[in-house]
Design a protein around this motif. Structure first.
Motif, short mmCIF file in Angstrom:
data_model
loop_
_atom_site.label_atom_id
_atom_site.label_comp_id
_atom_site.label_asym_id
_atom_site.label_seq_id
_atom_site.Cartn_x
_atom_site.Cartn_y
_atom_site.Cartn_z
N MET A 63 0.85 -1.20 0.00
CA MET A 63 0.00 0.00 0.00
C MET A 63 0.89 1.25 0.00
N SER A 64 0.33 2.33 -0.45
CA SER A 64 1.07 3.59 -0.50
C SER A 64 0.66 4.46 0.68
N ALA A 65 1.43 5.56 0.86
CA ALA A 65 1.09 6.54 1.89
C ALA A 65 0.02 7.47 1.36
N VAL A 66 -0.89 7.86 2.23
CA VAL A 66 -1.93 8.83 1.91
C VAL A 66 -1.54 10.13 2.62
N PHE A 67 -1.40 11.18 1.85
CA PHE A 67 -0.96 12.47 2.40
C PHE A 67 -2.15 13.41 2.55
N LEU A 68 -2.31 13.94 3.74
CA LEU A 68 -3.31 14.96 3.98
C LEU A 68 -2.59 16.25 4.37
N GLY A 69 -2.63 17.22 3.48
CA GLY A 69 -2.11 18.54 3.81
C GLY A 69 -3.19 19.35 4.49
N VAL A 70 -2.87 19.93 5.63
CA VAL A 70 -3.88 20.62 6.42
C VAL A 70 -3.41 22.02 6.78
N ARG A 71 -4.36 22.82 7.19
CA ARG A 71 -4.02 24.09 7.84
C ARG A 71 -4.14 23.87 9.34
N HIS A 72 -3.12 24.29 10.07
CA HIS A 72 -3.13 24.09 11.51
C HIS A 72 -4.32 24.80 12.14
N HIS A 73 -5.02 24.10 13.03
CA HIS A 73 -6.14 24.65 13.79
C HIS A 73 -7.32 25.00 12.87
N SER A 74 -7.57 24.13 11.89
CA SER A 74 -8.72 24.33 11.00
C SER A 74 -9.79 23.27 11.31
N PRO A 75 -11.02 23.67 11.66
CA PRO A 75 -12.06 22.68 11.93
C PRO A 75 -12.34 21.77 10.74
N SER A 76 -12.40 22.33 9.52
CA SER A 76 -12.70 21.49 8.36
C SER A 76 -11.60 20.45 8.14
N CYS A 77 -10.34 20.84 8.31
CA CYS A 77 -9.24 19.88 8.16
C CYS A 77 -9.29 18.82 9.26
N TYR A 110 -9.75 21.32 17.84
CA TYR A 110 -9.93 21.21 16.39
C TYR A 110 -8.61 21.30 15.63
N SER A 111 -7.50 21.07 16.31
CA SER A 111 -6.22 20.97 15.60
C SER A 111 -6.17 19.63 14.86
N PRO A 112 -5.92 19.61 13.56
CA PRO A 112 -5.84 18.33 12.85
C PRO A 112 -4.81 17.38 13.46
N GLU A 113 -3.72 17.92 14.00
CA GLU A 113 -2.69 17.06 14.61
C GLU A 113 -3.24 16.37 15.86
N TRP A 114 -4.01 17.09 16.65
CA TRP A 114 -4.60 16.49 17.84
C TRP A 114 -5.64 15.43 17.47
N VAL A 115 -6.46 15.75 16.48
CA VAL A 115 -7.47 14.78 16.05
C VAL A 115 -6.80 13.54 15.47
N ALA A 116 -5.71 13.72 14.72
CA ALA A 116 -4.98 12.56 14.17
C ALA A 116 -4.43 11.70 15.29
N LEU A 117 -3.91 12.30 16.33
CA LEU A 117 -3.37 11.54 17.45
C LEU A 117 -4.48 10.78 18.16
N ARG A 118 -5.56 11.48 18.48
CA ARG A 118 -6.65 10.86 19.23
C ARG A 118 -7.37 9.79 18.40
N ALA A 119 -7.76 10.15 17.16
CA ALA A 119 -8.51 9.19 16.33
C ALA A 119 -7.63 8.04 15.88
N GLY A 120 -6.34 8.31 15.62
CA GLY A 120 -5.44 7.23 15.23
C GLY A 120 -5.29 6.20 16.33
N ARG A 121 -5.12 6.66 17.57
CA ARG A 121 -5.06 5.72 18.69
C ARG A 121 -6.36 4.93 18.81
N ALA A 122 -7.49 5.62 18.67
CA ALA A 122 -8.78 4.95 18.80
C ALA A 122 -8.98 3.89 17.72
N ALA A 123 -8.39 4.10 16.54
CA ALA A 123 -8.53 3.15 15.43
C ALA A 123 -7.50 2.03 15.49
#
Length: 786
Positions: free
Chosen positions: A1-15, A76-89
């Protein structure tokens, strides 16, 4: 499988929502996040259950460089959501960016400051195309108010455009090659499962290119060393450097672009509502909060005004083609309904930057309402640096832990109160909120022996203590490091150095930091203003000789300053050039040099004989200001007590008077600032009887010279002569007056000469005028008619 890249803006709710959805759908094996890699072994700390916002605070210090930086996270920081949701998954979650102490962050205080200025050209074109005022309004238009469908594709196109117009610097390239190493390692370990990479959008195109087609590039060849487990090693600080990272509470105010935050979204309180309830609810909430704040401050806002603001916001939303209300729609609607005055500056949300002074009160409240009041709180089990525990122990031991309502009155002559004072001063120099000194000694020889400390705001105290841990493990060590840093600041100048010196005394830093001693000595060795340096030397010498309160008498802290300041002043004085007149601060500096040479010679690198020779050279240099020549003559006299003709002040006066009466007065001012008793006091012979020697003859010579002056020269030079004799205290003036009466064979009280009903200069001018009139009348034989 390949890497999936998500470019985000820091502290963006939509991201943040996109990251959460992607993890839920993708179920990746690895989630890689732009963040400090040194925290990978401590991710459980981040997930303890803090009340966000919090930040990873990192610090670095060595002999050449010190740096601090923050990596803030909110709900709503994408980095925080990635940490929390990644652990949960069930994914392995890792930060993949360089540690904050790496040179790549040398010029940054915020890890997530991707700084839109780097791609300003592209965003300006887009702003013109979409008819918006700022990059924040553009972002809302493209991403925050639009439906989530196709969000990832729009983000990819946006970041490819802005990165294509911007050139990464060497620091960003180092970070990106390091992050790419982590991506390649994760892909290799994930096998047939996907890897999700969440980074700032600026880095996304480069990471895709660096990791090859689909994110699968051969490992190695990037210059970064890997560990036995296949993951890139985290660069360690150099030997001898002090570095570390800790969690600290953060606040919405610190996150807000209107308060100077360098990256991410402005108005964090507003976007917290967008994250929790959506744009429509956030718009309604902002309208309500602004009106409540304005009414609470006495600003008249009627129900009709609120209805008008809501209608304007809805109309602007439709007019601008927004499917849902954007932040600027609400703010512009409020401004249109509530502000009837002419504004002398653009509304602050039309650009990026801090809120400027003089903004309209309604605008200030709108910005404050958008910012929000939230301050994060760390979980009680969060590790803290040793300094936090040391401060708590010292405050408890000295009964200084009375809390926000306590105040303290301290007697500095009492040993316990003196130690309490030192602890409070150490907290003050570290800028720890809590207590402020409202009364106490203002300088080293101020005869005040009590202090008063009053309670102040404790807001931010916990974060400030953690951040102060970057300076040392104990309160004494941290305060010494802070003061050392202040002495290294060349821009602080003499005033800053003097304050640092006195703060070191107040903090009880004597002998506790060799580096502080060295920096203070080096600091005084670089000052260029003799007057300011003289003040520092005078204060340091007074404390070294006489201090019985602060405990620094005859200590190494002041000794280093006295030696450095004396040598520097002798160098500055010998090279002094300038116009006529009396420079009193410079004369006080010469006095300080004299006192150091006479009272603390054991501290000085300059021998007394060498200093006397320097003074003699200055006194005879025609390019030197005349007042300084007189002072140098007096200094030479102090240091040698020379009875020979070369050191005879009477002979020197006869030479100086040829330059004019003004020059004579200025020269005497310098002389009398340094040597009064030595040049005007009675000289005794071996039998103990007074004799009219060289010292006594100075008054006789001056009396003869002054009496021989023409009236116009006397009047011209009288102000300078009066200024010179102002250095004499009343008793010495009385003795000089007595000598003048004695020379004239007049009996009477010498004090009567010192008491006049009017200004002596005015009396002298009046007498000169009377004599001129008398001569004129006599010339025309008119005197008998009067």
């Amino acid at each position: 499988m390949s890497a999936v890249f998500l470019g985000v803006r820091h502290h963006s709710p939509s991201c943040a929502r996109l990251v959460e959805r992607t993890i839920e759908e993708l179920r990746p094996a690895q989630v890689l996040i732009e963040g400090p890699a040194e925290m990978n072994g401590r991710l459980d700390e981040l997930l303890l259950g803090h009340e966000l916002p919090v930040a990873v605070f990192s610090h670095y210090r060595d002999g050449q460089r010190s740096a601090t930086s923050w990596a803030p996270l909110c709900d709503y920081s994408p980095e925080w959501v990635a940490l929390r949701a990644g652990r949960a998954a069930g994914a392995e979650v890792r930060f993949i960016d360089l540690p904050a102490w790496h040179p790549a962050f040398a010029e940054r205080t915020n890890r997530y400051a991707d700084a839109e200025v780097r791609y300003a050209e592209a965003t300006q074109r887009l702003c013109r195309h979409f008819a918006v005022d700022s990059s924040d309004a553009l972002w809302d238009r493209l991403f925050e108010v639009e439906p989530d469908d196709g969000l990832a594709e729009r983000l990819d196109a946006y970041f490819a455009l802005v990165r294509g117009d911007a050139e990464a610097d060497a620091c960003d390239r180092a970070r990106e090659t390091y992050m790419a190493t982590w991506v390649r390692a994760a892909v290799a370990k994930a096998g047939d499962r996907p890897v999700l990479v969440v980074t700032g959008g600026f880095h996304q195109p480069a990471l895709r290119a660096l990791t090859g087609s689909g994110g699968q590039s051969a490992a190695g060849g990037d210059g970064w060393e890997r560990g036995a487990d296949g993951w890139p090693k985290v660069p360690a600080p150099p030997d001898g450097a002090m570095a570390g990272s800790f969690l600290v509470p953060y606040s919405f105010r610190q996150l807000d672009a209107f308060a100077g935050y360098q990256s991410g979204m402005p108005s964090p309180g507003y976007y917290q509502q967008v994250w929790e309830a959506g744009p429509e609810a956030a718009a309604d909430g902002l309208l309500r909060v602004v009106v409540e704040r304005l009414r609470a401050r006495g600003f008249p806002v009627s129900t009709a005004d609120l209805i008008a603001a809501r209608s304007l916001a809805q109309g602007l939303t439709a007019l601008r083609g927004h499917p849902r209300p954007a932040r600027i729609d609400v703010l512009d609607g409020l401004a249109g309904a509530l502000i009837t005055d002419d504004l002398n500056r653009p509304l602050p949300w039309t650009s990026r930057g801090t809120l400027t002074p003089g903004a309209h009160p309604a605008v200030v409240e709108m910005v404050a309402a958008c910012s929000g009041e939230r301050t994060g709180q760390l979980h009680p089990r969060t590790p803290t640096p040793p300094l936090v525990h040391d401060v708590a122990a010292q405050l408890a031991a000295l009964a200084l832990d009375g809390g926000p309502e306590a105040s303290y009155r301290l007697d500095l002559t009492d040993a316990t109160d003196l130690e309490r004072s030192r602890v409070l001063h150490r907290l003050r120099v570290l800028r720890i909120p809590g207590h402020g000194r409202t009364a106490g000694p203002e300088h080293g020889i101020d005869p005040v022996f009590t202090e008063r400390w009053e309670a102040q705001s404790f807001s931010g105290r916990e974060a400030a203590l953690v951040e102060a841990g970057a300076y040392g493990a104990t309160l004494s060590e941290a305060a010494a490091a802070t003061l050392t840093e202040r002495t290294q600041d060349a821009a602080a100048g003499a005033d800053g150095l003097a304050r640092a010196l006195f703060d070191a005394v107040l903090c009880g830093m004597d002998g506790c930091s060799e580096q502080l001693l060295g920096e203070l000595a080096a600091g005084v060795g670089e000052l260029k203003d003799a007057g300011s340096l003289g003040d520092i030397l005078s204060t340091a010498l007074g404390l070294w000789r006489h201090d019985r309160v602060f405990g620094v008498a005859h200590g190494p802290l002041l000794a280093a300053v006295i030696d450095g300041a004396t040598g520097r002043l002798l160098w500055l004085l010998e090279g002094a050039r300038g116009a006529s007149g009396v420079d009193f601060p410079r004369l006080r500096a010469v006095v300080a040099v004299r006192d150091a040479l006479l009272h603390a010679p054991e501290l000085l690198s300059v021998p007394r004989e060498t200093a006397a020779a320097i003074a003699w050279r200055i006194s005879g240099d025609p390019e030197t200001p005349i007042d300084l020549r007189g002072a140098a003559f007096g200094l030479h006299r102090n240091l040698t007590q020379a009875p020979d003709t070369s050191g005879d002040p009477a002979e020197a006066v006869r030479t100086v008077v040829t330059a004019g009466t003004d020059a004579l007065g200025d020269w005497l001012a310098g002389l009398f600032a340094l040597a009064r008793e030595e040049v005007t006091g009675a000289v005794r012979n071996k039998g103990g009887n007074e004799r009219g020697g060289g010292a006594e003859s100075l008054i006789d010579v001056l009396d003869s010279l002054v009496c021989a002056l023409p009236d116009n020269e006397f009047l011209s030079g009288l102000p300078a002569l009066r200024q010179a004799f102002a250095f004499f205290p009343p008793r010495e003036r009385d003795r000089i007056a007595g000598r003048l009466l004695e020379r004239r064979g007049v009996r009477g009280s010498s004090r009567s000469l010192l008491r006049t009903t009017e200004d002596p200069l005015l009396i002298a001018r009046a007498r000169s005028l009377e004599e001129s009139v008398s001569r004129l009348l006599a010339r025309y034989e008119l005197g008998a008619t009067l």
